[in-house]
Scaffold this active site. Structure first.
Site, short mmCIF file in Angstrom:
data_model
loop_
_atom_site.label_atom_id
_atom_site.label_comp_id
_atom_site.label_asym_id
_atom_site.label_seq_id
_atom_site.Cartn_x
_atom_site.Cartn_y
_atom_site.Cartn_z
N VAL A 69 77.89 6.37 -47.26
CA VAL A 69 79.18 6.04 -47.87
C VAL A 69 78.99 5.04 -49.02
O VAL A 69 78.07 4.23 -49.01
CB VAL A 69 80.16 5.44 -46.83
CG1 VAL A 69 80.54 6.49 -45.80
CG2 VAL A 69 79.59 4.21 -46.13
N GLU A 87 79.16 -8.91 -44.01
CA GLU A 87 78.33 -7.80 -44.46
C GLU A 87 79.19 -6.60 -44.81
O GLU A 87 80.31 -6.47 -44.34
CB GLU A 87 77.35 -7.40 -43.35
CG GLU A 87 75.90 -7.78 -43.62
CD GLU A 87 75.20 -6.90 -44.66
OE1 GLU A 87 75.84 -6.46 -45.64
OE2 GLU A 87 73.99 -6.68 -44.49
N ASP A 88 78.62 -5.71 -45.62
CA ASP A 88 79.34 -4.49 -45.97
C ASP A 88 79.26 -3.46 -44.85
O ASP A 88 80.25 -2.88 -44.45
CB ASP A 88 78.85 -3.92 -47.31
CG ASP A 88 77.33 -3.70 -47.36
OD1 ASP A 88 76.61 -4.10 -46.42
OD2 ASP A 88 76.86 -3.13 -48.36
N ASP A 99 74.07 -0.93 -40.14
CA ASP A 99 73.46 0.39 -40.00
C ASP A 99 72.38 0.30 -38.92
O ASP A 99 72.70 0.25 -37.74
CB ASP A 99 72.92 0.79 -41.38
CG ASP A 99 72.40 2.20 -41.46
OD1 ASP A 99 72.98 3.09 -40.83
OD2 ASP A 99 71.39 2.44 -42.16
N LYS A 158 74.47 -7.56 -52.46
CA LYS A 158 75.67 -7.56 -53.28
C LYS A 158 76.79 -6.78 -52.61
O LYS A 158 77.93 -6.87 -52.99
CB LYS A 158 75.37 -6.88 -54.63
CG LYS A 158 74.20 -7.45 -55.38
CD LYS A 158 73.87 -6.51 -56.58
CE LYS A 158 72.47 -6.79 -57.05
NZ LYS A 158 71.98 -5.74 -57.97
P1 IMP Z 1 70.49 -2.05 -41.97
O1 IMP Z 1 69.45 -3.11 -42.09
O2 IMP Z 1 69.89 -0.70 -41.69
O3 IMP Z 1 71.59 -2.39 -41.00
O4 IMP Z 1 71.07 -1.84 -43.42
C1 IMP Z 1 72.12 -2.52 -43.91
C2 IMP Z 1 72.19 -2.31 -45.41
O5 IMP Z 1 71.82 -0.98 -45.77
C3 IMP Z 1 73.59 -2.51 -45.88
O6 IMP Z 1 73.84 -3.85 -46.21
C4 IMP Z 1 73.66 -1.58 -47.07
O7 IMP Z 1 73.22 -2.25 -48.23
C5 IMP Z 1 72.69 -0.48 -46.75
N1 IMP Z 1 73.39 0.72 -46.21
C6 IMP Z 1 73.29 1.25 -44.98
N2 IMP Z 1 74.07 2.33 -44.83
C7 IMP Z 1 74.68 2.49 -46.02
C8 IMP Z 1 75.64 3.46 -46.52
O8 IMP Z 1 76.11 4.40 -45.85
N3 IMP Z 1 76.04 3.27 -47.81
C9 IMP Z 1 75.58 2.26 -48.60
N4 IMP Z 1 74.70 1.35 -48.18
C10 IMP Z 1 74.26 1.47 -46.91
#
Ligand code: IMP
Ligand code: MG
Length: 179
Positions: free
Chosen positions: A152, A98-99, A102, A42
């Protein structure tokens, strides 16, 4: 809600400027293509709804939802599709929206999955990027801006499903998630 924010990282105005710039670039790059914007639910809905209106060429949109096992502030890397796309991808130039990028695990899983469906192309657009947190080799083609390694929230991003409706992006006070 505002009490839980340590400081504002990106104001409404700054976000609007970033989105306008991205929209301009994408409109230029995709003018001879068949753009399908795929929003990952979302977290990206707020960004998506602004970004699509900053795009001046014809485009389609679709949504998918994945959940990574494990709640809280870290991803486990194991991803499950909760809602799939509605349309076949052949012939479309996909832009995954994507938001935040990470560890990169979620996006790399999604890319692999969608690549197998044979779209014309796939590119990635993320509002925020935490490059130093990357665990897999993945880079976004369009990035709003890089952010420090802090948790964040706001402008779609949540902690425990809250704070998505903040109009700005702020750093969450660590005591909110560690306390
Ligand atoms: P990844 O698979 O580790 O790249 O995670 C990506 C997902 O983790 C994002 O779509 C977010 O939903 C969540 N996420 C990672 N870092 C943050 C943050 O600082 N704030 C909020 N959500 C985060
Ligand atoms: Mg999330």
């Amino acid at each position: 809600m505002n009490h839980d924010i340590q400081n504002v990282l990106l104001s409404e105005q700054r976000l609007a400027e970033m989105v306008t710039e991205l929209g301009k670039q994408i409109s230029e790059d995709y003018k001879d293509k068949n753009l399908l914007m795929v929003s990952v639910l979302k977290g990206s809905v707020v960004f998506m709804s602004d970004l699509m209106r900053a795009i001046t060429i014809p485009c389609r949109i679709d949504f998918m939802s994945v959940s990574s096992y494990g709640s809280g502030v870290k991803t486990s890397g194991v991803v499950k599709i909760v809602k799939d796309l509605d349309i076949p991808l052949a012939g479309y130039d996909l832009l995954i929206v994507e938001d935040i990028l990470d560890s990169g695990m979620t996006l790399s899983y999604i890319v692999e999955l969608l690549e197998a469906r044979g779209p014309a192309s796939i590119k990635l657009c993320t509002l925020l990027d935490k490059p130093e947190r990357r665990k897999v080799d993945i880079k976004a083609d369009y990035v709003g801006c890089a952010v420090p390694d802090e948790f964040v929230v706001g402008y779609g991003l949540d902690y425990d499903e809250k704070y998505r409706n903040l109009p700005y992006v702020g750093i969450l006070k660590p005591e909110v998630y560690s306390g």
